[in-house]
Design a protein around this motif. Structure first.
Motif, PDB file in Angstrom:
ATOM      1  N   PHE A   7     -85.860 -14.872   5.712  1.00  0.00           N
ATOM      2  CA  PHE A   7     -85.820 -14.685   4.264  1.00  0.00           C
ATOM      3  C   PHE A   7     -84.422 -14.261   3.795  1.00  0.00           C
ATOM      4  O   PHE A   7     -83.874 -14.826   2.847  1.00  0.00           O
ATOM      5  CB  PHE A   7     -86.871 -13.650   3.852  1.00  0.00           C
ATOM      6  CG  PHE A   7     -87.103 -13.590   2.373  1.00  0.00           C
ATOM      7  CD1 PHE A   7     -87.408 -14.736   1.652  1.00  0.00           C
ATOM      8  CD2 PHE A   7     -86.990 -12.391   1.692  1.00  0.00           C
ATOM      9  CE1 PHE A   7     -87.612 -14.688   0.278  1.00  0.00           C
ATOM     10  CE2 PHE A   7     -87.193 -12.332   0.318  1.00  0.00           C
ATOM     11  CZ  PHE A   7     -87.503 -13.481  -0.385  1.00  0.00           C
ATOM     12  N   LEU A  59     -81.899 -16.223   1.372  1.00  0.00           N
ATOM     13  CA  LEU A  59     -81.387 -15.651   0.117  1.00  0.00           C
ATOM     14  C   LEU A  59     -79.861 -15.693   0.062  1.00  0.00           C
ATOM     15  O   LEU A  59     -79.284 -16.002  -0.979  1.00  0.00           O
ATOM     16  CB  LEU A  59     -81.877 -14.210  -0.047  1.00  0.00           C
ATOM     17  CG  LEU A  59     -83.347 -14.036  -0.405  1.00  0.00           C
ATOM     18  CD1 LEU A  59     -83.694 -12.561  -0.482  1.00  0.00           C
ATOM     19  CD2 LEU A  59     -83.669 -14.719  -1.725  1.00  0.00           C
ATOM     20  N   LYS A 118     -76.407 -18.537  -6.568  1.00  0.00           N
ATOM     21  CA  LYS A 118     -76.541 -17.872  -7.867  1.00  0.00           C
ATOM     22  C   LYS A 118     -76.695 -16.371  -7.754  1.00  0.00           C
ATOM     23  O   LYS A 118     -76.627 -15.667  -8.749  1.00  0.00           O
ATOM     24  CB  LYS A 118     -77.766 -18.431  -8.594  1.00  0.00           C
ATOM     25  CG  LYS A 118     -77.538 -19.809  -9.162  1.00  0.00           C
ATOM     26  CD  LYS A 118     -78.791 -20.276  -9.863  1.00  0.00           C
ATOM     27  CE  LYS A 118     -78.637 -21.699 -10.367  1.00  0.00           C
ATOM     28  NZ  LYS A 118     -79.969 -22.301 -10.545  1.00  0.00           N
ATOM     29  N   MET A 119     -76.936 -15.876  -6.556  1.00  0.00           N
ATOM     30  CA  MET A 119     -77.219 -14.441  -6.423  1.00  0.00           C
ATOM     31  C   MET A 119     -76.049 -13.579  -6.887  1.00  0.00           C
ATOM     32  O   MET A 119     -74.887 -13.890  -6.638  1.00  0.00           O
ATOM     33  CB  MET A 119     -77.550 -14.094  -4.977  1.00  0.00           C
ATOM     34  CG  MET A 119     -77.952 -12.637  -4.809  1.00  0.00           C
ATOM     35  SD  MET A 119     -77.812 -12.101  -3.126  1.00  0.00           S
ATOM     36  CE  MET A 119     -79.194 -12.948  -2.439  1.00  0.00           C
ATOM     37  N   LEU A 120     -76.408 -12.497  -7.564  1.00  0.00           N
ATOM     38  CA  LEU A 120     -75.398 -11.542  -8.008  1.00  0.00           C
ATOM     39  C   LEU A 120     -74.705 -10.938  -6.782  1.00  0.00           C
ATOM     40  O   LEU A 120     -75.358 -10.416  -5.896  1.00  0.00           O
ATOM     41  CB  LEU A 120     -76.090 -10.434  -8.816  1.00  0.00           C
ATOM     42  CG  LEU A 120     -75.235  -9.274  -9.290  1.00  0.00           C
ATOM     43  CD1 LEU A 120     -74.348  -9.700 -10.437  1.00  0.00           C
ATOM     44  CD2 LEU A 120     -76.124  -8.114  -9.719  1.00  0.00           C
ATOM     45  N   VAL A 162     -73.003  -8.883  -0.770  1.00  0.00           N
ATOM     46  CA  VAL A 162     -74.279  -8.587  -0.120  1.00  0.00           C
ATOM     47  C   VAL A 162     -74.237  -9.028   1.338  1.00  0.00           C
ATOM     48  O   VAL A 162     -74.579  -8.281   2.258  1.00  0.00           O
ATOM     49  CB  VAL A 162     -75.440  -9.290  -0.862  1.00  0.00           C
ATOM     50  CG1 VAL A 162     -76.711  -9.275  -0.034  1.00  0.00           C
ATOM     51  CG2 VAL A 162     -75.683  -8.636  -2.203  1.00  0.00           C
ATOM     52  N   HIS A 211     -88.478 -19.541  -5.760  1.00  0.00           N
ATOM     53  CA  HIS A 211     -87.803 -19.278  -4.489  1.00  0.00           C
ATOM     54  C   HIS A 211     -88.781 -19.089  -3.338  1.00  0.00           C
ATOM     55  O   HIS A 211     -88.529 -19.550  -2.229  1.00  0.00           O
ATOM     56  CB  HIS A 211     -86.906 -18.054  -4.618  1.00  0.00           C
ATOM     57  CG  HIS A 211     -85.636 -18.357  -5.340  1.00  0.00           C
ATOM     58  ND1 HIS A 211     -84.645 -19.117  -4.770  1.00  0.00           N
ATOM     59  CD2 HIS A 211     -85.209 -18.033  -6.578  1.00  0.00           C
ATOM     60  CE1 HIS A 211     -83.643 -19.244  -5.627  1.00  0.00           C
ATOM     61  NE2 HIS A 211     -83.969 -18.595  -6.739  1.00  0.00           N
ATOM     62  N   PHE A 212     -89.891 -18.407  -3.610  1.00  0.00           N
ATOM     63  CA  PHE A 212     -90.828 -18.147  -2.524  1.00  0.00           C
ATOM     64  C   PHE A 212     -91.438 -19.457  -2.027  1.00  0.00           C
ATOM     65  O   PHE A 212     -91.606 -19.657  -0.831  1.00  0.00           O
ATOM     66  CB  PHE A 212     -91.925 -17.179  -2.976  1.00  0.00           C
ATOM     67  CG  PHE A 212     -91.419 -15.777  -3.139  1.00  0.00           C
ATOM     68  CD1 PHE A 212     -91.081 -15.022  -2.013  1.00  0.00           C
ATOM     69  CD2 PHE A 212     -91.239 -15.222  -4.388  1.00  0.00           C
ATOM     70  CE1 PHE A 212     -90.588 -13.734  -2.144  1.00  0.00           C
ATOM     71  CE2 PHE A 212     -90.748 -13.935  -4.524  1.00  0.00           C
ATOM     72  CZ  PHE A 212     -90.424 -13.192  -3.407  1.00  0.00           C
ATOM     73  N   PRO A 246     -81.716 -15.871 -12.700  1.00  0.00           N
ATOM     74  CA  PRO A 246     -81.756 -16.037 -11.242  1.00  0.00           C
ATOM     75  C   PRO A 246     -80.807 -15.085 -10.523  1.00  0.00           C
ATOM     76  O   PRO A 246     -81.113 -14.618  -9.433  1.00  0.00           O
ATOM     77  CB  PRO A 246     -81.353 -17.489 -11.026  1.00  0.00           C
ATOM     78  CG  PRO A 246     -81.267 -18.125 -12.338  1.00  0.00           C
ATOM     79  CD  PRO A 246     -81.498 -17.123 -13.410  1.00  0.00           C
ATOM     80  N   LYS A 247     -79.662 -14.805 -11.127  1.00  0.00           N
ATOM     81  CA  LYS A 247     -78.720 -13.972 -10.377  1.00  0.00           C
ATOM     82  C   LYS A 247     -79.301 -12.584 -10.141  1.00  0.00           C
ATOM     83  O   LYS A 247     -79.085 -12.000  -9.085  1.00  0.00           O
ATOM     84  CB  LYS A 247     -77.360 -13.913 -11.063  1.00  0.00           C
ATOM     85  CG  LYS A 247     -77.245 -13.113 -12.313  1.00  0.00           C
ATOM     86  CD  LYS A 247     -75.763 -13.014 -12.695  1.00  0.00           C
ATOM     87  CE  LYS A 247     -75.561 -12.148 -13.908  1.00  0.00           C
ATOM     88  NZ  LYS A 247     -74.152 -12.006 -14.250  1.00  0.00           N
ATOM     89  N   TYR A 248     -80.088 -12.099 -11.106  1.00  0.00           N
ATOM     90  CA  TYR A 248     -80.708 -10.789 -10.901  1.00  0.00           C
ATOM     91  C   TYR A 248     -81.942 -10.886 -10.018  1.00  0.00           C
ATOM     92  O   TYR A 248     -82.183 -10.040  -9.165  1.00  0.00           O
ATOM     93  CB  TYR A 248     -81.093 -10.158 -12.237  1.00  0.00           C
ATOM     94  CG  TYR A 248     -79.906  -9.789 -13.079  1.00  0.00           C
ATOM     95  CD1 TYR A 248     -78.901  -8.966 -12.561  1.00  0.00           C
ATOM     96  CD2 TYR A 248     -79.765 -10.255 -14.380  1.00  0.00           C
ATOM     97  CE1 TYR A 248     -77.804  -8.623 -13.317  1.00  0.00           C
ATOM     98  CE2 TYR A 248     -78.667  -9.916 -15.147  1.00  0.00           C
ATOM     99  CZ  TYR A 248     -77.692  -9.095 -14.614  1.00  0.00           C
ATOM    100  OH  TYR A 248     -76.614  -8.759 -15.355  1.00  0.00           O
ATOM    101  N   LEU A 262     -82.643 -12.978  -7.654  1.00  0.00           N
ATOM    102  CA  LEU A 262     -82.270 -13.133  -6.252  1.00  0.00           C
ATOM    103  C   LEU A 262     -81.793 -11.807  -5.679  1.00  0.00           C
ATOM    104  O   LEU A 262     -82.120 -11.431  -4.557  1.00  0.00           O
ATOM    105  CB  LEU A 262     -81.170 -14.189  -6.124  1.00  0.00           C
ATOM    106  CG  LEU A 262     -81.644 -15.629  -6.210  1.00  0.00           C
ATOM    107  CD1 LEU A 262     -80.468 -16.552  -6.457  1.00  0.00           C
ATOM    108  CD2 LEU A 262     -82.346 -16.016  -4.935  1.00  0.00           C
ATOM    109  N   PHE A 263     -81.031 -11.095  -6.498  1.00  0.00           N
ATOM    110  CA  PHE A 263     -80.519  -9.817  -6.030  1.00  0.00           C
ATOM    111  C   PHE A 263     -81.668  -8.838  -5.786  1.00  0.00           C
ATOM    112  O   PHE A 263     -81.695  -8.130  -4.779  1.00  0.00           O
ATOM    113  CB  PHE A 263     -79.526  -9.242  -7.038  1.00  0.00           C
ATOM    114  CG  PHE A 263     -78.920  -7.945  -6.595  1.00  0.00           C
ATOM    115  CD1 PHE A 263     -77.913  -7.940  -5.645  1.00  0.00           C
ATOM    116  CD2 PHE A 263     -79.371  -6.744  -7.111  1.00  0.00           C
ATOM    117  CE1 PHE A 263     -77.363  -6.754  -5.210  1.00  0.00           C
ATOM    118  CE2 PHE A 263     -78.821  -5.550  -6.682  1.00  0.00           C
ATOM    119  CZ  PHE A 263     -77.823  -5.559  -5.732  1.00  0.00           C
ATOM    120  N   MET A 308     -84.592  -9.582  -4.945  1.00  0.00           N
ATOM    121  CA  MET A 308     -85.331  -9.961  -3.747  1.00  0.00           C
ATOM    122  C   MET A 308     -84.647  -9.428  -2.495  1.00  0.00           C
ATOM    123  O   MET A 308     -85.313  -9.061  -1.524  1.00  0.00           O
ATOM    124  CB  MET A 308     -85.436 -11.488  -3.659  1.00  0.00           C
ATOM    125  CG  MET A 308     -86.533 -12.072  -4.512  1.00  0.00           C
ATOM    126  SD  MET A 308     -86.665 -13.825  -4.155  1.00  0.00           S
ATOM    127  CE  MET A 308     -86.345 -14.495  -5.747  1.00  0.00           C
TER     128      MET A 308
END
Lengths: 301, 480
Positions: free
Chosen positions: A97, A101, A106-108, A113, A182-183, B184-186, B188-189, B191
């Motif tokens: 997972f 991710l 797109k993840m902040l 991270v 996503h899931f 999505p950016k939040y 995903l974060f 998650m």
């Protein structure tokens, strides 16, 4: 002609010598396990007299049946099996997972991270602070102390991430366009595609869980029923060695001590055999996956 | 302008939420520690997840009826309710990252959290009165935890801030989708956030444990400023004669064993080259399969193999006696002679086959044309090995060599622990084992063990960076 003949002679010498070396070393690796085995199934009196060296004699399986009556051993086996099964599946799911991710652009703060996780491979606080920390978190003398600290494995996350990045992006994208979350994408697309790499980390994770005993020694001191099989084996071997030392030192020993030492030998060997068998059973799978895993490891994340 | 202002306020709101969440994990702010008997290291979180945290230590008091069971249960339930409120706080934080509609839900959640928290606090107050009014309060050491005030302040602040935000935050505009959504950016974060928390807890938080190196710490007691001793443990490494002797011995062992390992690190290469020169494939596969088995068994199992083979009744003595070298067998496991060599031998037994695999893979990736060209030029077997295979393996070897130099201080604990007994331990007590014995075994000196572990960690990181730098300079490629 003459030189040609010399060359083949040299060649033959070379093959013979190195072949001999490999045969010897291979025997050295395989024989001890065979030796353990024949000593657990042979007549116990012959075993204790050191008479069983090349072939089993007086074959019986009493020793294995006797182990079933040792309560400690049953508990320890259950603990080892459940930590291996549970710990490995949770670790694999987590790695998969997180690996998924961190491939999501797109993840902040995606890069931060990822680095935040991966950098933990290169430093550690040391054994004692780690132990005090686990104690502070209430995971000592607690079965979850085997599972939760081992959940996030940066190296495995790197492997999964690298693997996912090598898959065609279109599969994911078309699923997103179809409105999948996503899931759903993770479960229905990524997990099935990642089977080879997940199998690799599962096999290695399982062997790691099965083999680890330091955490059992350090964390489960107050609750012997949470000891793993390896820890129990270590305890038996220690007792046997200490008794042997007492006897060789000519200290104050009783007939009971001698008997205990001898029994200890048989029990230790049998427990060792029981502990090795699962490794030998999954070994063919490892053979299939380890080279792959190793090669992927060479690819940096 | 209004939007900007509400954004700033929203950030303030989130800061409050984070404070409320973190406070639940700080032992000093545990509102449920209503008696000095309750573990000082327990936070609200630990009090809420197990009754044992609250109830431990009261067994005698309950037997003698110095306190009622119901008081303890009420304390526990109060802690659970407060923790549920904190859970709502976490949910509110997640919602505060969504669209306006979701944000308003978040405000409701945090307001609800404040009210739920108030209920929990009231329960704790009642339980506190129960402690004070117990049949025998002297024996159960009631106390009024500062955490109660802290949580009253936190929940009150949450209530006020979320109420204020409710009016300041603009109503969801008509254009906005009337669904609850989050960018999505939040999402995903959010998650990945739980896993980041795990990383913090198990990889970063232990660093906080380094503080033990500067205190006179006795296990079972909490750290107090009176026990701060600064660099006492650091200087004791050099000033205390007994410790110094130990350290010199341990470092000699560590460097000797690592040194032997590094000096023989070419052995797997030779193994791989000679194996790959053999013609029969089934033979090669068999060798590879059987020689890698030892890599997968634990050191305890390696020791049990040693125990089987090298004790008085074992195979090795039988062999020596049959060949007429000795009259009577002896137990080699309690013989402290040549321990460094023995440790190297066991390490090689376990790791040689495995270590060769990576080189075998590299050999198979060497361009076969190179060998053909060399053959045409008349190069014999040894020349081809020396001039093509060996140079082809050098990059891999170099990386592994640098890494093993960087890991010089970490010989690992397991091998030396299992082979240790009073007769053998002195020459194989390496740094890792020393720290283990000192902190967890019989040594009982946690601060000194922490100090040594800390120095080791720092030096290891520096060595790793140096190795990386060296690799960059020499090969133009980094290894980490």
């Amino acid at each position: 002609m003459h030189t040609h003949l010399k060359k083949t002679l040299g060649d033959r010498m070379f093959s013979c010598l190195s072949g001999l070396f490999f045969v010897l070393f291979t025997l050295m690796c395989a024989f001890p396990i065979y030796y353990l085995f024949i000593n657990t199934i042979s007549d116990n009196r012959l075993v204790l007299a050191g008479q069983i060296n090349l072939f089993p004699r007086g074959v019986h399986f009493e020793n294995y049946l006797a182990l079933l009556r040792v309560n400690d051993l049953f508990d320890a086996t259950m603990i080892s099996v459940s930590r291996t099964v549970l710990g490995t599946s949770i670790m694999v799911l987590t790695s998969a997972f997180i690996g998924y991710l961190v491939t999501q652009q797109k993840m902040l703060g995606r890069t931060i991270v990822y680095r935040f996780i991966v950098i933990t491979m290169y430093f550690n606080a040391g054994l004692i602070p780690w132990f005090l920390n686990i104690m502070m978190l209430g995971l000592t003398n607690n079965f979850w102390g085997y599972i939760i600290p081992a959940m996030v494995q940066p190296f495995n996350i790197i492997l999964v991430k690298t693997y996912i990045e090598s898959l065609p992006k279109e599969l994911e994208e078309s699923a997103f366009i179809d409105g999948a979350g996503h899931f759903t994408v993770f479960r229905a697309i990524i997990m099935p595609l990642c089977k080879p790499i997940l199998a690799t980390i599962a096999v290695f994770g399982a062997v790691g869980h099965w083999n680890s005993f330091i955490d059992s020694i350090i964390l489960m001191g107050a609750r012997p029923e949470l000891r793993t099989l390896q820890h129990l084996l270590y305890t038996y071997l220690n007792q046997a060695t200490n008794l042997a030392r007492l006897m060789q030192g000519g200290g104050n020993i009783t007939a009971q001590d001698v008997q205990a030492a001898l029994n200890g030998r048989i029990v230790s060997l049998t427990v060792a055999m029981v502990t090795i068998i699962p490794i030998l059973l999954v070994y063919p799978f490892m053979q299939r996956y380890f080279q792959k895993g190793l090669m992927l490891g060479a690819v940096k994340g | 302008m209004v939007k900007q202002k509400s954004n700033i306020l929203m950030s303030v709101f989130r800061v409050f939420l984070v404070i409320a969440f973190v406070a639940a994990f700080i032992p000093d702010l545990n509102p449920a520690r209503l008696s000095e008997i309750i573990n000082r290291n327990a936070s609200l979180f630990t009090s809420a997840i197990s009754y044992d945290t609250v109830g431990r230590g009261f067994e005698r008091a309950l037997d003698r009826e110095w306190i009622y069971q119901s008081t303890l249960v009420l304390t526990y339930v109060g802690a659970i309710v407060c923790m549920l409120a904190v859970g709502l706080v976490a949910a509110a934080f997640c919602m505060s990252l969504g669209n306006t509609r979701l944000k308003r839900r978040g405000l409701m959640a945090s307001g609800g959290a404040a009210l739920l928290g108030a209920i929990g606090i009231i329960m704790l107050f009642v339980a506190q009165a129960g402690f004070e009014g117990a049949p025998n309060p002297d024996r159960i050491a009631p106390m009024f935890p500062i955490g109660i005030y802290a949580f009253i302040a936190i929940f009150a602040a949450l209530l006020v801030v979320s109420a204020a935000m409710w009016f300041i935050l603009p109503q969801p505009s008509k254009e906005e989708d009337d669904k609850l959504s989050i960018e999505p950016k939040y999402s995903l974060f959010l998650m990945v956030l739980p896993f980041l928390v795990l990383v913090v807890l198990f990889a970063y938080l232990p660093l906080w444990g380094w503080r033990y190196a500067f205190f006179d710490y006795t296990p079972g007691f909490a750290l107090a400023w009176e026990d701060f001793v600064g660099f006492k443990w650091f200087t004791s490494l050099f000033e205390n004669a007994a410790t110094r002797r130990d350290i010199v011995r341990v470092m000699t062992n560590t460097f000797a064993l690592s040194g032997i390992g590094i000096a023989t690190s070419w052995v797997p290469i030779v193994f791989a080259i000679f194996l790959s020169e053999l013609r029969s494939n089934p033979f090669k596969r068999t060798v590879q399969t059987l020689t890698t088995i030892p890599n997968y068994i634990s050191w305890v199992l390696v020791y049990s193999v040693a125990f089987a083979l090298f004790s008085t009744e074992g195979f090795f003595n039988w062999m020596l006696i049959s060949l007429g070298f000795v009259e009577e067998g002896k137990n080699f496991l309690i013989d402290g002679e040549n321990m460094w060599f023995k440790m190297w031998a066991w390490g090689t037994w376990k790791g040689l086959g495995w270590g060769a695999i990576i080189y075998l893979a590299s050999i198979s990736s060497i361009d076969p044309q190179l060998y053909e060209a060399a053959m045409v030029d008349g190069a014999g077997r040894y020349r081809r090995m020396w001039h093509i295979t060996v140079p082809g393996l050098m990059p891999t070897y170099f990386v592994l060599l640098l890494l093993s130099i960087a890991n010089m201080l970490s010989n690992g604990l397991e091998q030396y622990l299992v082979f240790s007994n009073p007769a053998t331990s002195a020459p194989i007590e390496v740094l890792d084992l020393y720290v283990f014995n000192l902190g967890i075994g019989d040594g009982g000196n946690i601060p000194l063990a922490t100090m040594i572990g800390m120095l080791k960690s720092v030096i290891s990181v520096v060595l790793l960076f140096a190795a990386n730098k060296a690799s960059k300079l020499i090969r133009g490629e980094s290894i980490v």
